[in-house]
Design a protein around this motif. Sequence first.
Motif, PDB file in Angstrom:
ATOM      1  N   GLU A 127       0.824  -1.209   0.000  1.00 54.57           N
ATOM      2  CA  GLU A 127       0.000   0.000   0.000  1.00 54.57           C
ATOM      3  C   GLU A 127       0.860   1.263   0.000  1.00 54.57           C
ATOM      4  O   GLU A 127       0.574   2.218  -0.729  1.00 54.57           O
ATOM      5  CB  GLU A 127      -0.926   0.001   1.215  1.00 54.57           C
ATOM      6  N   ASP A 128       1.943   1.268   0.793  1.00 50.14           N
ATOM      7  CA  ASP A 128       2.804   2.458   0.850  1.00 50.14           C
ATOM      8  C   ASP A 128       3.511   2.690  -0.481  1.00 50.14           C
ATOM      9  O   ASP A 128       3.631   3.826  -0.952  1.00 50.14           O
ATOM     10  CB  ASP A 128       3.833   2.314   1.973  1.00 50.14           C
ATOM     11  N   TYR A 129       4.001   1.631  -1.089  1.00 50.37           N
ATOM     12  CA  TYR A 129       4.679   1.760  -2.385  1.00 50.37           C
ATOM     13  C   TYR A 129       3.697   2.248  -3.444  1.00 50.37           C
ATOM     14  O   TYR A 129       4.009   3.146  -4.237  1.00 50.37           O
ATOM     15  CB  TYR A 129       5.278   0.416  -2.775  1.00 50.37           C
ATOM     16  N   ALA A 130       2.487   1.684  -3.446  1.00 50.01           N
ATOM     17  CA  ALA A 130       1.469   2.102  -4.405  1.00 50.01           C
ATOM     18  C   ALA A 130       1.151   3.583  -4.251  1.00 50.01           C
ATOM     19  O   ALA A 130       0.989   4.310  -5.241  1.00 50.01           O
ATOM     20  CB  ALA A 130       0.200   1.264  -4.221  1.00 50.01           C
ATOM     21  N   ARG A 131       1.078   4.035  -3.000  1.00 55.99           N
ATOM     22  CA  ARG A 131       0.777   5.445  -2.741  1.00 55.99           C
ATOM     23  C   ARG A 131       1.898   6.342  -3.276  1.00 55.99           C
ATOM     24  O   ARG A 131       1.645   7.380  -3.889  1.00 55.99           O
ATOM     25  CB  ARG A 131       0.576   5.669  -1.244  1.00 55.99           C
ATOM     26  N   GLU A 132       3.153   5.926  -3.065  1.00 61.14           N
ATOM     27  CA  GLU A 132       4.283   6.742  -3.516  1.00 61.14           C
ATOM     28  C   GLU A 132       4.396   6.752  -5.042  1.00 61.14           C
ATOM     29  O   GLU A 132       4.737   7.778  -5.638  1.00 61.14           O
ATOM     30  CB  GLU A 132       5.586   6.224  -2.889  1.00 61.14           C
ATOM     31  N   VAL A 133       4.104   5.624  -5.678  1.00 62.18           N
ATOM     32  CA  VAL A 133       4.126   5.569  -7.139  1.00 62.18           C
ATOM     33  C   VAL A 133       3.067   6.503  -7.715  1.00 62.18           C
ATOM     34  O   VAL A 133       3.308   7.243  -8.677  1.00 62.18           O
ATOM     35  CB  VAL A 133       3.896   4.127  -7.637  1.00 62.18           C
ATOM     36  N   THR A 134       1.889   6.492  -7.110  1.00 63.51           N
ATOM     37  CA  THR A 134       0.804   7.355  -7.580  1.00 63.51           C
ATOM     38  C   THR A 134       1.128   8.821  -7.324  1.00 63.51           C
ATOM     39  O   THR A 134       0.877   9.692  -8.166  1.00 63.51           O
ATOM     40  CB  THR A 134      -0.518   6.973  -6.891  1.00 63.51           C
ATOM     41  N   ARG A 135       1.693   9.114  -6.163  1.00 67.96           N
ATOM     42  CA  ARG A 135       2.080  10.492  -5.849  1.00 67.96           C
ATOM     43  C   ARG A 135       3.121  11.020  -6.831  1.00 67.96           C
ATOM     44  O   ARG A 135       3.126  12.197  -7.182  1.00 67.96           O
ATOM     45  CB  ARG A 135       2.635  10.563  -4.428  1.00 67.96           C
ATOM     46  N   ALA A 136       4.018  10.139  -7.270  1.00 60.97           N
ATOM     47  CA  ALA A 136       5.063  10.559  -8.206  1.00 60.97           C
ATOM     48  C   ALA A 136       4.468  11.074  -9.513  1.00 60.97           C
ATOM     49  O   ALA A 136       5.064  11.918 -10.182  1.00 60.97           O
ATOM     50  CB  ALA A 136       6.016   9.396  -8.479  1.00 60.97           C
ATOM     51  N   MET A 137       3.266  10.591  -9.860  1.00 58.40           N
ATOM     52  CA  MET A 137       2.614  11.032 -11.083  1.00 58.40           C
ATOM     53  C   MET A 137       2.152  12.479 -10.997  1.00 58.40           C
ATOM     54  O   MET A 137       1.885  13.124 -12.013  1.00 58.40           O
ATOM     55  CB  MET A 137       1.419  10.123 -11.391  1.00 58.40           C
ATOM     56  N   GLN A 138       2.043  13.005  -9.767  1.00 58.73           N
ATOM     57  CA  GLN A 138       1.573  14.379  -9.605  1.00 58.73           C
ATOM     58  C   GLN A 138       2.562  15.403 -10.158  1.00 58.73           C
ATOM     59  O   GLN A 138       2.214  16.578 -10.298  1.00 58.73           O
ATOM     60  CB  GLN A 138       1.276  14.660  -8.129  1.00 58.73           C
ATOM     61  N   ALA A 139       3.756  14.966 -10.474  1.00 59.07           N
ATOM     62  CA  ALA A 139       4.715  15.877 -11.097  1.00 59.07           C
ATOM     63  C   ALA A 139       4.280  16.262 -12.501  1.00 59.07           C
ATOM     64  O   ALA A 139       4.680  17.305 -13.020  1.00 59.07           O
ATOM     65  CB  ALA A 139       6.099  15.224 -11.145  1.00 59.07           C
ATOM     66  N   VAL A 140       3.443  15.435 -13.137  1.00 63.36           N
ATOM     67  CA  VAL A 140       3.027  15.711 -14.510  1.00 63.36           C
ATOM     68  C   VAL A 140       1.511  15.762 -14.686  1.00 63.36           C
ATOM     69  O   VAL A 140       1.024  16.091 -15.761  1.00 63.36           O
ATOM     70  CB  VAL A 140       3.607  14.651 -15.478  1.00 63.36           C
ATOM     71  N   MET A 141       0.748  15.421 -13.644  1.00 64.50           N
ATOM     72  CA  MET A 141      -0.713  15.490 -13.733  1.00 64.50           C
ATOM     73  C   MET A 141      -1.305  15.702 -12.344  1.00 64.50           C
ATOM     74  O   MET A 141      -0.709  15.327 -11.334  1.00 64.50           O
ATOM     75  CB  MET A 141      -1.285  14.212 -14.365  1.00 64.50           C
ATOM     76  N   ILE A 143      -3.713  14.926  -9.375  1.00 63.01           N
ATOM     77  CA  ILE A 143      -4.487  13.817  -8.819  1.00 63.01           C
ATOM     78  C   ILE A 143      -5.041  14.287  -7.477  1.00 63.01           C
ATOM     79  O   ILE A 143      -4.293  14.379  -6.498  1.00 63.01           O
ATOM     80  CB  ILE A 143      -3.631  12.553  -8.632  1.00 63.01           C
ATOM     81  N   PRO A 144      -6.333  14.608  -7.375  1.00 67.32           N
ATOM     82  CA  PRO A 144      -6.912  15.053  -6.108  1.00 67.32           C
ATOM     83  C   PRO A 144      -6.732  14.000  -5.023  1.00 67.32           C
ATOM     84  O   PRO A 144      -6.651  12.798  -5.315  1.00 67.32           O
ATOM     85  CB  PRO A 144      -8.392  15.255  -6.447  1.00 67.32           C
ATOM     86  N   PRO A 145      -6.675  14.409  -3.741  1.00 71.11           N
ATOM     87  CA  PRO A 145      -6.456  13.448  -2.643  1.00 71.11           C
ATOM     88  C   PRO A 145      -7.454  12.296  -2.634  1.00 71.11           C
ATOM     89  O   PRO A 145      -7.068  11.144  -2.421  1.00 71.11           O
ATOM     90  CB  PRO A 145      -6.607  14.322  -1.391  1.00 71.11           C
ATOM     91  N   GLY A 146      -8.735  12.595  -2.884  1.00 68.13           N
ATOM     92  CA  GLY A 146      -9.729  11.528  -2.887  1.00 68.13           C
ATOM     93  C   GLY A 146      -9.502  10.524  -3.994  1.00 68.13           C
ATOM     94  O   GLY A 146      -9.656   9.315  -3.799  1.00 68.13           O
ATOM     95  N   GLU A 147      -9.111  11.009  -5.154  1.00 66.97           N
ATOM     96  CA  GLU A 147      -8.831  10.119  -6.278  1.00 66.97           C
ATOM     97  C   GLU A 147      -7.597   9.273  -5.997  1.00 66.97           C
ATOM     98  O   GLU A 147      -7.559   8.082  -6.331  1.00 66.97           O
ATOM     99  CB  GLU A 147      -8.623  10.944  -7.543  1.00 66.97           C
ATOM    100  N   LEU A 148      -6.587   9.878  -5.377  1.00 71.63           N
ATOM    101  CA  LEU A 148      -5.376   9.129  -5.026  1.00 71.63           C
ATOM    102  C   LEU A 148      -5.721   7.986  -4.069  1.00 71.63           C
ATOM    103  O   LEU A 148      -5.250   6.853  -4.237  1.00 71.63           O
ATOM    104  CB  LEU A 148      -4.339  10.061  -4.401  1.00 71.63           C
ATOM    105  N   ARG A 149      -6.554   8.270  -3.081  1.00 74.31           N
ATOM    106  CA  ARG A 149      -6.956   7.221  -2.130  1.00 74.31           C
ATOM    107  C   ARG A 149      -7.683   6.084  -2.843  1.00 74.31           C
ATOM    108  O   ARG A 149      -7.436   4.899  -2.571  1.00 74.31           O
ATOM    109  CB  ARG A 149      -7.846   7.809  -1.033  1.00 74.31           C
ATOM    110  N   ASP A 150      -8.580   6.437  -3.766  1.00 78.66           N
ATOM    111  CA  ASP A 150      -9.323   5.406  -4.485  1.00 78.66           C
ATOM    112  C   ASP A 150      -8.407   4.566  -5.374  1.00 78.66           C
ATOM    113  O   ASP A 150      -8.586   3.346  -5.488  1.00 78.66           O
ATOM    114  CB  ASP A 150     -10.411   6.048  -5.352  1.00 78.66           C
ATOM    115  N   LEU A 151      -7.434   5.211  -6.009  1.00 78.25           N
ATOM    116  CA  LEU A 151      -6.497   4.477  -6.855  1.00 78.25           C
ATOM    117  C   LEU A 151      -5.715   3.448  -6.042  1.00 78.25           C
ATOM    118  O   LEU A 151      -5.517   2.312  -6.478  1.00 78.25           O
ATOM    119  CB  LEU A 151      -5.540   5.457  -7.537  1.00 78.25           C
TER     120      LEU A 151
END
Length: 285
Positions: A127-141, A143-151
């Motif tokens: 879960e932590d790795y998935a969260r960090e991978v998704t957060r890394a995408m915020q450099a180019v797009m 991702i609202p907090p709620g959407e990040l949680r759902d992803l």
Amino acid sequence: MLERGSPTVRRLRLGQELRRLRERRALSGEDVATRLKWSASKVSRIENAKTMPRRSDVEALAELYEVEETRRQELLDLHRDATRRGWWEDYSESLSPELITLLGLEAEATSALNWEPQVVPGLLQTEDYAREVTRAMQAVMRIPPGELRDLVKARMARQDLLRGVDPLRLWVVLDESVLLRRFGGATVMREQLERLIEWSRMPNIRVQVLPLSGLSPINTGSFLHLSFPEFHDMVYLEALHESRFVENEKLVYDYEIAFSQLQAEAFGVDASRELIESVIAERWR
């Protein structure tokens, strides 16, 4: 635990069967549309699983194609199953249409071949790795907090497919750089690689690492090859802003050959596990 079986695949199969029945009657989409007083686009959308037909639509098509009673009931059963709700629909507002389709396909796939040159596959992420991978995408797009949680929640829910009585058979080949590329801190990476070792010991999961010291890998990005019990194989390709599915039989087979080449060049399962353990000890302690 997720229930195996998928309304997504049922919808694809229904469209495929209706197209076959039309072709056997030597009718064009325009012919069907004229006789049923529909638009030609409606016939196309039904056959390509772009829209869900009503039960009455399936009955009308079966009548037009003169389908015998047993086969007609099979079509209606497919339609019933195709209208059921998949677990992924709880996250539909945060997921792309392509990802929703992928989750639906995975739910019925019997086996998967996954090549990953950049990150640990989503099916094996913590879960932590998935969260960090998704957060890394915020450099180019954005991702609202709620959407990040759902992803992240959806990614964790996918992993139930690997457990249970009839789990998905997963074969993964990772580039060695995946073990070295940091997402989050050392703790996140260490726990992820330890989890990867745990997953690799499950009887239905095979993990191999393609070493940096070996031959150059096939020049392709990540891909996921899915096989089904009653449907043709498919390949899922994901890019930065879009994803797509490959269904052409020859192209799908090319990806299967490519995976065979990658796994042949990679370390064996035991040697791969030893490499992961050494990376943990040397880099992420």
